[in-house]
Design a protein around this motif. Sequence first.
Motif: not given
Length: 496
Positions: A143-156
Amino acid sequence: MSVQAPANHQADAGPQNRRRLGVPSVMFMIIAASAPLTVLAGGVTTTFAVTGVTGVPLSYLLLGAVLAVFAVGYAAMSRYVTNAGAFYAYVAQGISRPVGVGASLVALMAYNLMQVGIYGLFGFTVSSLLIARLGVNVPWWIPVLVCIAAVAVLGVNRVDLSAKVLGLLVGLEFLVVIVYDILSFAVAPEGVSFEALSPASLFVPGIGAVLSFGIAAFMGFESAAIYGEESKDPKRTVARATYAAVAIIALFYAASSWAMTVGTGPSAVVETSTAEGPDLIFNFLGAHGGVLLSDLAQLLFVTSLFAALVSFHNAVARYFFSLGRERVIPPVLAAVRRNSGAPFAGSLAQTAIAVVVTIGFAIAGSGSDLAELYPVLTLFTWLTNTGAMGLVLLMAVVSLSVIGFFRRRGHAASLWARAIAPALGFALLGAVFVLIVANFNVLLGQTESSAATFVLPALIVVPGVAGVLWGLWLRRSRPEIYRAIGHGEEGPLHLQ
Protein backbone atom coordinates in the motif's frame (compact mmCIF):
# COMPACT_ATOMS: atom_id res chain seq x y z
CA MET A 1 3.15 15.69 -20.67
CA SER A 2 4.81 19.03 -21.29
CA VAL A 3 7.89 19.74 -19.21
CA GLN A 4 9.81 22.97 -19.38
CA ALA A 5 13.58 22.98 -19.01
CA PRO A 6 15.29 25.28 -16.53
CA ALA A 7 17.89 26.86 -18.79
CA ASN A 8 18.38 30.56 -18.04
CA HIS A 9 15.56 30.34 -15.56
CA GLN A 10 12.87 29.51 -17.99
CA ALA A 11 11.79 27.04 -15.32
CA ASP A 12 9.68 29.65 -13.70
CA ALA A 13 8.34 31.28 -16.83
CA GLY A 14 4.80 32.41 -16.57
CA PRO A 15 4.72 33.02 -12.80
CA GLN A 16 1.16 34.36 -12.98
CA ASN A 17 0.11 30.95 -14.24
CA ARG A 18 1.29 29.57 -10.90
CA ARG A 19 -0.34 32.16 -8.61
CA ARG A 20 -3.46 30.21 -7.75
CA LEU A 21 -3.43 29.94 -3.96
CA GLY A 22 -5.35 32.11 -1.52
CA VAL A 23 -5.19 32.09 2.29
CA PRO A 24 -7.61 29.15 2.75
CA SER A 25 -5.70 26.97 0.26
CA VAL A 26 -2.32 27.62 1.88
CA MET A 27 -3.83 27.12 5.33
CA PHE A 28 -5.22 23.72 4.30
CA MET A 29 -1.79 22.75 2.99
CA ILE A 30 -0.29 23.64 6.36
CA ILE A 31 -2.91 21.92 8.51
CA ALA A 32 -2.84 18.85 6.27
CA ALA A 33 0.86 18.43 7.03
CA SER A 34 0.00 18.53 10.71
CA ALA A 35 -2.57 15.72 10.13
CA PRO A 36 -5.11 16.44 12.92
CA LEU A 37 -6.62 12.97 13.23
CA THR A 38 -3.19 11.34 13.08
CA VAL A 39 -1.91 13.59 15.84
CA LEU A 40 -4.89 12.90 18.09
CA ALA A 41 -5.06 9.13 17.51
CA GLY A 42 -1.32 8.52 17.35
CA GLY A 43 0.59 11.45 18.82
CA VAL A 44 -1.59 12.31 21.81
CA THR A 45 -2.14 8.71 22.94
CA THR A 46 1.58 8.00 22.58
CA THR A 47 2.45 11.07 24.64
CA PHE A 48 0.09 10.03 27.44
CA ALA A 49 1.40 6.46 27.36
CA VAL A 50 5.12 7.18 27.22
CA THR A 51 5.33 10.17 29.58
CA GLY A 52 2.54 9.43 32.03
CA VAL A 53 1.83 13.17 32.13
CA THR A 54 -1.81 14.27 32.01
CA GLY A 55 -1.08 17.92 31.21
CA VAL A 56 -0.73 17.25 27.47
CA PRO A 57 -3.60 19.62 26.50
CA LEU A 58 -1.86 22.55 28.18
CA SER A 59 1.38 21.70 26.37
CA TYR A 60 -0.28 22.39 23.00
CA LEU A 61 -1.30 25.86 24.16
CA LEU A 62 2.23 26.49 25.42
CA LEU A 63 3.84 25.30 22.19
CA GLY A 64 1.31 27.29 20.18
CA ALA A 65 2.37 30.42 22.04
CA VAL A 66 6.04 29.69 21.31
CA LEU A 67 5.36 29.20 17.60
CA ALA A 68 3.15 32.29 17.47
CA VAL A 69 6.11 34.33 18.74
CA PHE A 70 8.30 32.75 16.05
CA ALA A 71 5.65 33.50 13.43
CA VAL A 72 5.82 37.26 14.12
CA GLY A 73 9.28 37.69 12.61
CA TYR A 74 8.76 34.91 10.08
CA ALA A 75 5.61 36.58 8.74
CA ALA A 76 7.25 40.03 8.73
CA MET A 77 10.13 38.76 6.61
CA SER A 78 7.74 36.94 4.26
CA ARG A 79 6.48 40.34 3.08
CA TYR A 80 9.91 41.09 1.61
CA VAL A 81 11.24 37.65 0.65
CA THR A 82 9.14 35.46 -1.67
CA ASN A 83 10.92 32.23 -2.49
CA ALA A 84 9.85 28.59 -2.81
CA GLY A 85 12.96 27.77 -0.78
CA ALA A 86 11.56 29.59 2.30
CA PHE A 87 14.06 28.73 5.08
CA TYR A 88 16.88 28.62 2.55
CA ALA A 89 16.14 32.11 1.25
CA TYR A 90 15.50 33.57 4.72
CA VAL A 91 18.79 32.31 6.13
CA ALA A 92 20.76 33.25 2.99
CA GLN A 93 19.48 36.83 3.08
CA GLY A 94 19.45 37.20 6.85
CA ILE A 95 22.72 35.55 7.89
CA SER A 96 24.88 34.57 4.92
CA ARG A 97 24.72 32.64 1.67
CA PRO A 98 26.88 29.69 2.84
CA VAL A 99 24.72 29.26 5.95
CA GLY A 100 21.68 29.52 3.69
CA VAL A 101 22.93 26.62 1.58
CA GLY A 102 23.52 24.64 4.77
CA ALA A 103 19.98 25.43 5.92
CA SER A 104 18.59 24.35 2.54
CA LEU A 105 20.14 20.89 2.82
CA VAL A 106 18.92 20.53 6.40
CA ALA A 107 15.43 21.50 5.21
CA LEU A 108 15.57 19.05 2.31
CA MET A 109 16.64 16.27 4.64
CA ALA A 110 14.12 17.16 7.36
CA TYR A 111 11.12 17.39 5.02
CA ASN A 112 12.12 14.16 3.26
CA LEU A 113 12.46 12.40 6.61
CA MET A 114 9.05 13.63 7.74
CA GLN A 115 7.41 12.66 4.45
CA VAL A 116 8.99 9.24 3.98
CA GLY A 117 8.61 8.40 7.67
CA ILE A 118 4.84 8.89 7.52
CA TYR A 119 4.70 6.20 4.82
CA GLY A 120 5.67 3.70 7.53
CA LEU A 121 2.56 4.47 9.59
CA PHE A 122 0.43 4.60 6.43
CA GLY A 123 1.56 1.15 5.30
CA PHE A 124 1.05 -0.39 8.73
CA THR A 125 -2.43 1.15 9.11
CA VAL A 126 -3.71 0.10 5.67
CA SER A 127 -2.26 -3.39 6.03
CA SER A 128 -3.91 -3.78 9.44
CA LEU A 129 -7.27 -2.56 8.12
CA LEU A 130 -7.17 -4.99 5.18
CA ILE A 131 -6.56 -7.89 7.54
CA ALA A 132 -9.22 -6.81 10.02
CA ARG A 133 -11.96 -5.92 7.52
CA LEU A 134 -11.31 -8.18 4.52
CA GLY A 135 -9.09 -10.92 5.88
CA VAL A 136 -6.50 -10.08 3.23
CA ASN A 137 -2.87 -10.20 4.36
CA VAL A 138 -0.93 -7.58 2.39
CA PRO A 139 2.68 -6.62 3.25
CA TRP A 140 2.85 -3.01 4.51
CA TRP A 141 5.10 -1.85 1.69
CA ILE A 142 2.57 -2.65 -1.07
CA PRO A 143 0.00 0.00 0.00
CA VAL A 144 2.93 2.36 0.50
CA LEU A 145 4.05 1.98 -3.11
CA VAL A 146 0.48 2.51 -4.32
CA CYS A 147 0.24 5.64 -2.15
CA ILE A 148 3.57 6.95 -3.47
CA ALA A 149 2.15 6.71 -7.00
CA ALA A 150 -1.00 8.63 -5.99
CA VAL A 151 1.02 11.34 -4.25
CA ALA A 152 3.27 11.60 -7.31
CA VAL A 153 0.27 12.23 -9.57
CA LEU A 154 -0.90 15.13 -7.39
CA GLY A 155 2.67 16.41 -7.09
CA VAL A 156 3.10 16.99 -10.82
CA ASN A 157 -0.31 18.59 -11.36
CA ARG A 158 -1.67 22.03 -10.51
CA VAL A 159 -1.02 22.96 -6.91
CA ASP A 160 -4.60 24.12 -6.43
CA LEU A 161 -5.72 20.56 -7.21
CA SER A 162 -3.68 19.36 -4.24
CA ALA A 163 -5.16 22.17 -2.15
CA LYS A 164 -8.72 21.15 -3.03
CA VAL A 165 -8.08 17.49 -2.23
CA LEU A 166 -6.39 18.38 1.05
CA GLY A 167 -9.13 20.85 1.93
CA LEU A 168 -11.78 18.14 1.61
CA LEU A 169 -9.78 15.60 3.61
CA VAL A 170 -8.88 18.06 6.37
CA GLY A 171 -12.49 19.18 6.63
CA LEU A 172 -13.65 15.59 7.13
CA GLU A 173 -10.90 15.03 9.72
CA PHE A 174 -12.04 18.03 11.71
CA LEU A 175 -15.64 16.86 11.53
CA VAL A 176 -14.96 13.39 12.92
CA VAL A 177 -12.69 14.73 15.69
CA ILE A 178 -15.35 17.28 16.68
CA VAL A 179 -17.88 14.44 16.93
CA TYR A 180 -15.40 12.56 19.14
CA ASP A 181 -14.94 15.64 21.31
CA ILE A 182 -18.69 16.12 21.76
CA LEU A 183 -19.20 12.46 22.68
CA SER A 184 -16.28 12.63 25.13
CA PHE A 185 -17.82 15.55 27.01
CA ALA A 186 -21.20 13.85 26.93
CA VAL A 187 -19.88 10.58 28.37
CA ALA A 188 -17.39 12.05 30.90
CA PRO A 189 -17.17 9.09 33.31
CA GLU A 190 -15.45 11.25 35.96
CA GLY A 191 -17.25 14.46 35.09
CA VAL A 192 -15.90 17.38 33.05
CA SER A 193 -12.55 17.82 34.77
CA PHE A 194 -10.17 20.74 34.08
CA GLU A 195 -7.25 18.89 35.66
CA ALA A 196 -5.44 18.36 32.35
CA LEU A 197 -5.40 22.13 31.73
CA SER A 198 -3.82 22.98 35.08
CA PRO A 199 -0.11 23.91 35.27
CA ALA A 200 0.34 21.36 38.07
CA SER A 201 -0.46 18.57 35.58
CA LEU A 202 2.17 19.69 33.07
CA PHE A 203 5.07 21.12 35.07
CA VAL A 204 6.21 17.78 36.45
CA PRO A 205 9.08 15.40 35.64
CA GLY A 206 8.50 14.40 32.04
CA ILE A 207 7.54 17.83 30.72
CA GLY A 208 10.56 17.77 28.42
CA ALA A 209 9.35 14.60 26.72
CA VAL A 210 5.80 16.01 26.46
CA LEU A 211 7.04 19.14 24.68
CA SER A 212 9.34 17.07 22.47
CA PHE A 213 6.43 14.89 21.35
CA GLY A 214 4.11 17.88 21.06
CA ILE A 215 6.25 20.02 18.76
CA ALA A 216 6.02 17.33 16.05
CA ALA A 217 2.26 17.95 15.92
CA PHE A 218 2.89 21.46 14.59
CA MET A 219 5.43 20.53 11.94
CA GLY A 220 4.30 21.83 8.58
CA PHE A 221 2.86 25.10 9.95
CA GLU A 222 6.04 26.87 8.85
CA SER A 223 5.58 25.80 5.21
CA ALA A 224 3.35 28.71 4.17
CA ALA A 225 6.33 30.62 2.77
CA ILE A 226 7.12 27.70 0.47
CA TYR A 227 3.96 28.54 -1.46
CA GLY A 228 4.72 32.27 -1.65
CA GLU A 229 5.51 32.17 -5.37
CA GLU A 230 2.23 30.35 -6.04
CA SER A 231 0.08 32.62 -3.84
CA LYS A 232 -2.23 35.25 -5.28
CA ASP A 233 -0.92 37.86 -2.85
CA PRO A 234 2.27 36.54 -1.19
CA LYS A 235 2.81 39.66 0.94
CA ARG A 236 -0.41 38.93 2.83
CA THR A 237 -1.20 35.26 2.16
CA VAL A 238 1.87 33.78 3.89
CA ALA A 239 1.47 35.81 7.08
CA ARG A 240 -2.28 35.28 7.39
CA ALA A 241 -2.10 31.56 6.64
CA THR A 242 0.71 31.06 9.16
CA TYR A 243 -1.06 32.89 11.99
CA ALA A 244 -4.35 31.13 11.26
CA ALA A 245 -2.73 27.70 11.14
CA VAL A 246 -0.86 28.15 14.44
CA ALA A 247 -4.01 29.33 16.21
CA ILE A 248 -6.23 26.58 14.80
CA ILE A 249 -3.72 23.78 15.42
CA ALA A 250 -2.94 24.84 18.99
CA LEU A 251 -6.56 25.37 20.05
CA PHE A 252 -7.87 22.30 18.26
CA TYR A 253 -5.24 19.92 19.67
CA ALA A 254 -5.58 21.38 23.16
CA ALA A 255 -9.37 21.02 23.09
CA SER A 256 -9.35 17.52 21.59
CA SER A 257 -6.65 16.12 23.89
CA TRP A 258 -8.57 17.63 26.83
CA ALA A 259 -11.69 15.90 25.51
CA MET A 260 -9.73 12.64 25.50
CA THR A 261 -8.95 13.01 29.20
CA VAL A 262 -12.60 13.82 29.93
CA GLY A 263 -14.03 11.00 27.80
CA THR A 264 -11.64 8.41 29.17
CA GLY A 265 -11.34 9.87 32.66
CA PRO A 266 -8.26 11.75 33.93
CA SER A 267 -7.33 8.89 36.22
CA ALA A 268 -7.54 6.32 33.42
CA VAL A 269 -6.24 8.18 30.34
CA VAL A 270 -2.59 7.12 30.76
CA GLU A 271 -3.44 3.47 31.38
CA THR A 272 -5.97 3.34 28.53
CA SER A 273 -3.58 5.06 26.10
CA THR A 274 -0.89 2.54 26.99
CA ALA A 275 -3.20 -0.42 26.49
CA GLU A 276 -5.04 0.70 23.35
CA GLY A 277 -2.77 3.23 21.61
CA PRO A 278 -4.33 4.77 18.46
CA ASP A 279 -7.32 2.42 18.81
CA LEU A 280 -8.44 4.41 21.87
CA ILE A 281 -10.36 6.86 19.69
CA PHE A 282 -11.79 4.24 17.35
CA ASN A 283 -12.87 1.97 20.22
CA PHE A 284 -14.50 4.93 21.97
CA LEU A 285 -16.38 5.97 18.83
CA GLY A 286 -17.49 2.40 18.26
CA ALA A 287 -18.81 2.09 21.82
CA HIS A 288 -20.56 5.47 21.99
CA GLY A 289 -21.20 6.46 18.37
CA GLY A 290 -21.66 3.17 16.55
CA VAL A 291 -19.53 0.85 14.43
CA LEU A 292 -20.15 2.89 11.27
CA LEU A 293 -18.70 6.03 12.88
CA SER A 294 -15.70 4.07 14.12
CA ASP A 295 -15.07 2.62 10.66
CA LEU A 296 -15.38 6.07 9.10
CA ALA A 297 -12.86 7.45 11.58
CA GLN A 298 -10.40 4.69 10.75
CA LEU A 299 -10.79 5.42 7.05
CA LEU A 300 -10.22 9.13 7.71
CA PHE A 301 -7.13 8.20 9.73
CA VAL A 302 -5.73 6.76 6.50
CA THR A 303 -6.72 9.83 4.47
CA SER A 304 -5.21 12.02 7.20
CA LEU A 305 -1.88 10.33 6.61
CA PHE A 306 -2.35 10.70 2.86
CA ALA A 307 -3.01 14.43 3.23
CA ALA A 308 0.17 14.86 5.28
CA LEU A 309 2.15 12.93 2.68
CA VAL A 310 0.92 15.19 -0.14
CA SER A 311 1.72 18.33 1.85
CA PHE A 312 5.27 17.31 2.73
CA HIS A 313 5.84 16.02 -0.80
CA ASN A 314 4.93 19.45 -2.16
CA ALA A 315 7.35 21.10 0.27
CA VAL A 316 10.25 18.88 -0.80
CA ALA A 317 9.51 19.39 -4.49
CA ARG A 318 9.60 23.16 -4.07
CA TYR A 319 12.91 23.08 -2.23
CA PHE A 320 14.42 21.05 -5.07
CA PHE A 321 12.96 23.57 -7.53
CA SER A 322 14.33 26.59 -5.67
CA LEU A 323 17.83 25.17 -5.29
CA GLY A 324 17.91 23.90 -8.87
CA ARG A 325 16.76 27.27 -10.22
CA GLU A 326 19.74 28.92 -8.56
CA ARG A 327 22.08 26.08 -9.62
CA VAL A 328 23.09 25.24 -6.07
CA ILE A 329 22.12 21.69 -7.05
CA PRO A 330 21.79 20.34 -10.63
CA PRO A 331 19.55 22.78 -12.55
CA VAL A 332 17.53 19.93 -14.09
CA LEU A 333 15.71 19.79 -10.73
CA ALA A 334 14.18 23.19 -11.50
CA ALA A 335 12.11 21.83 -14.40
CA VAL A 336 8.37 22.55 -14.20
CA ARG A 337 5.34 21.40 -16.18
CA ARG A 338 4.41 24.12 -18.65
CA ASN A 339 0.65 23.77 -18.26
CA SER A 340 0.52 23.58 -14.45
CA GLY A 341 3.66 25.30 -13.20
CA ALA A 342 4.24 22.36 -10.82
CA PRO A 343 7.88 21.58 -9.95
CA PHE A 344 7.92 18.41 -12.06
CA ALA A 345 11.55 17.34 -11.58
CA GLY A 346 11.59 18.02 -7.85
CA SER A 347 8.40 16.02 -7.45
CA LEU A 348 9.87 13.06 -9.30
CA ALA A 349 13.06 13.28 -7.23
CA GLN A 350 11.06 13.12 -4.00
CA THR A 351 9.04 10.19 -5.35
CA ALA A 352 12.24 8.32 -6.21
CA ILE A 353 13.63 8.91 -2.71
CA ALA A 354 10.42 7.58 -1.15
CA VAL A 355 10.51 4.43 -3.30
CA VAL A 356 14.17 3.69 -2.55
CA VAL A 357 13.83 4.21 1.22
CA THR A 358 10.61 2.18 1.39
CA ILE A 359 12.19 -0.75 -0.44
CA GLY A 360 15.26 -0.51 1.79
CA PHE A 361 13.19 -0.70 4.98
CA ALA A 362 11.01 -3.47 3.51
CA ILE A 363 14.10 -5.58 2.88
CA ALA A 364 15.63 -4.77 6.27
CA GLY A 365 12.42 -5.64 8.13
CA SER A 366 11.61 -8.85 6.24
CA GLY A 367 13.51 -11.01 8.73
CA SER A 368 12.62 -9.03 11.84
CA ASP A 369 10.91 -10.66 14.81
CA LEU A 370 8.56 -7.66 14.80
CA ALA A 371 7.97 -7.59 11.04
CA GLU A 372 4.38 -6.36 11.37
CA LEU A 373 5.34 -3.42 13.58
CA TYR A 374 8.66 -2.75 11.85
CA PRO A 375 7.43 0.17 9.68
CA VAL A 376 6.06 1.94 12.79
CA LEU A 377 8.97 1.19 15.14
CA THR A 378 11.63 2.18 12.62
CA LEU A 379 10.54 3.95 9.43
CA PHE A 380 7.88 6.11 11.11
CA THR A 381 9.38 6.64 14.56
CA TRP A 382 12.98 7.15 13.51
CA LEU A 383 12.44 9.38 10.50
CA THR A 384 9.61 11.64 11.66
CA ASN A 385 11.22 12.44 15.01
CA THR A 386 14.55 13.18 13.32
CA GLY A 387 12.78 15.36 10.78
CA ALA A 388 11.01 17.29 13.55
CA MET A 389 14.37 17.84 15.24
CA GLY A 390 15.75 19.33 12.02
CA LEU A 391 12.78 21.65 11.50
CA VAL A 392 12.94 22.99 15.07
CA LEU A 393 16.65 23.70 14.58
CA LEU A 394 15.88 25.50 11.33
CA MET A 395 13.18 27.64 12.92
CA ALA A 396 15.62 28.71 15.63
CA VAL A 397 18.16 29.70 12.96
CA VAL A 398 15.49 31.52 10.94
CA SER A 399 14.66 33.60 14.03
CA LEU A 400 18.23 34.91 13.98
CA SER A 401 17.93 35.45 10.23
CA VAL A 402 14.97 37.77 10.72
CA ILE A 403 17.01 39.97 13.05
CA GLY A 404 19.92 40.05 10.59
CA PHE A 405 17.69 40.73 7.60
CA PHE A 406 15.96 43.79 9.07
CA ARG A 407 19.19 45.16 10.52
CA ARG A 408 20.86 44.98 7.11
CA ARG A 409 17.98 46.08 4.92
CA GLY A 410 16.27 48.68 7.08
CA HIS A 411 12.76 47.74 5.90
CA ALA A 412 9.88 49.24 7.81
CA ALA A 413 8.89 46.88 10.63
CA SER A 414 8.13 47.40 14.29
CA LEU A 415 10.79 46.75 16.92
CA TRP A 416 8.66 43.85 18.15
CA ALA A 417 8.54 42.20 14.71
CA ARG A 418 12.13 42.81 13.64
CA ALA A 419 14.01 42.17 16.89
CA ILE A 420 12.16 41.35 20.12
CA ALA A 421 9.87 38.56 18.86
CA PRO A 422 12.62 36.88 16.79
CA ALA A 423 15.01 36.97 19.76
CA LEU A 424 12.35 35.41 22.00
CA GLY A 425 11.57 32.88 19.28
CA PHE A 426 15.22 31.89 19.04
CA ALA A 427 15.51 31.42 22.81
CA LEU A 428 12.26 29.45 23.11
CA LEU A 429 12.86 27.25 20.07
CA GLY A 430 16.45 26.71 21.19
CA ALA A 431 15.08 25.44 24.51
CA VAL A 432 12.68 23.08 22.70
CA PHE A 433 15.56 21.81 20.54
CA VAL A 434 17.63 21.06 23.63
CA LEU A 435 14.66 19.18 25.12
CA ILE A 436 14.36 17.11 21.94
CA VAL A 437 18.06 16.20 22.05
CA ALA A 438 17.85 15.37 25.76
CA ASN A 439 14.78 13.18 25.24
CA PHE A 440 15.72 11.66 21.89
CA ASN A 441 15.92 8.15 23.32
CA VAL A 442 12.37 8.53 24.63
CA LEU A 443 11.13 9.74 21.25
CA LEU A 444 12.68 6.71 19.56
CA GLY A 445 11.16 4.36 22.13
CA GLN A 446 14.59 3.27 23.38
CA THR A 447 15.51 2.42 26.95
CA GLU A 448 19.20 3.00 26.25
CA SER A 449 21.35 4.50 23.50
CA SER A 450 22.04 2.58 20.30
CA ALA A 451 23.66 3.38 16.96
CA ALA A 452 20.40 4.97 15.82
CA THR A 453 20.60 7.47 18.68
CA PHE A 454 23.65 9.04 17.05
CA VAL A 455 23.22 8.20 13.37
CA LEU A 456 19.78 9.80 13.06
CA PRO A 457 20.77 13.26 14.38
CA ALA A 458 23.79 13.07 12.08
CA LEU A 459 21.35 12.92 9.15
CA ILE A 460 20.44 16.48 10.08
CA VAL A 461 23.81 17.88 11.14
CA VAL A 462 26.08 16.46 8.42
CA PRO A 463 24.10 17.85 5.44
CA GLY A 464 24.05 21.25 7.16
CA VAL A 465 27.82 21.31 7.55
CA ALA A 466 28.29 20.00 4.00
CA GLY A 467 25.99 22.73 2.70
CA VAL A 468 27.99 25.49 4.40
CA LEU A 469 31.21 24.10 2.89
CA TRP A 470 29.55 23.88 -0.53
CA GLY A 471 28.43 27.49 -0.23
CA LEU A 472 31.97 28.59 0.62
CA TRP A 473 33.28 26.69 -2.42
CA LEU A 474 30.71 28.40 -4.64
CA ARG A 475 31.81 31.79 -3.33
CA ARG A 476 35.37 31.09 -4.38
CA SER A 477 34.86 29.10 -7.59
CA ARG A 478 31.41 30.06 -8.98
CA PRO A 479 30.77 33.67 -7.97
CA GLU A 480 27.92 34.12 -10.47
CA ILE A 481 26.00 31.28 -8.82
CA TYR A 482 27.00 32.44 -5.33
CA ARG A 483 25.49 35.90 -5.90
CA ALA A 484 22.12 34.36 -6.79
CA ILE A 485 21.84 32.19 -3.68
CA GLY A 486 18.58 32.78 -1.84
CA HIS A 487 17.25 35.47 -4.20
CA GLY A 488 14.85 33.41 -6.34
CA GLU A 489 13.06 35.31 -9.10
CA GLU A 490 14.95 38.48 -8.16
CA GLY A 491 18.36 36.82 -8.46
CA PRO A 492 20.88 37.68 -11.18
CA LEU A 493 20.58 34.27 -12.82
CA HIS A 494 16.87 34.76 -13.29
CA LEU A 495 17.09 38.33 -14.53
CA GLN A 496 19.79 37.79 -17.08
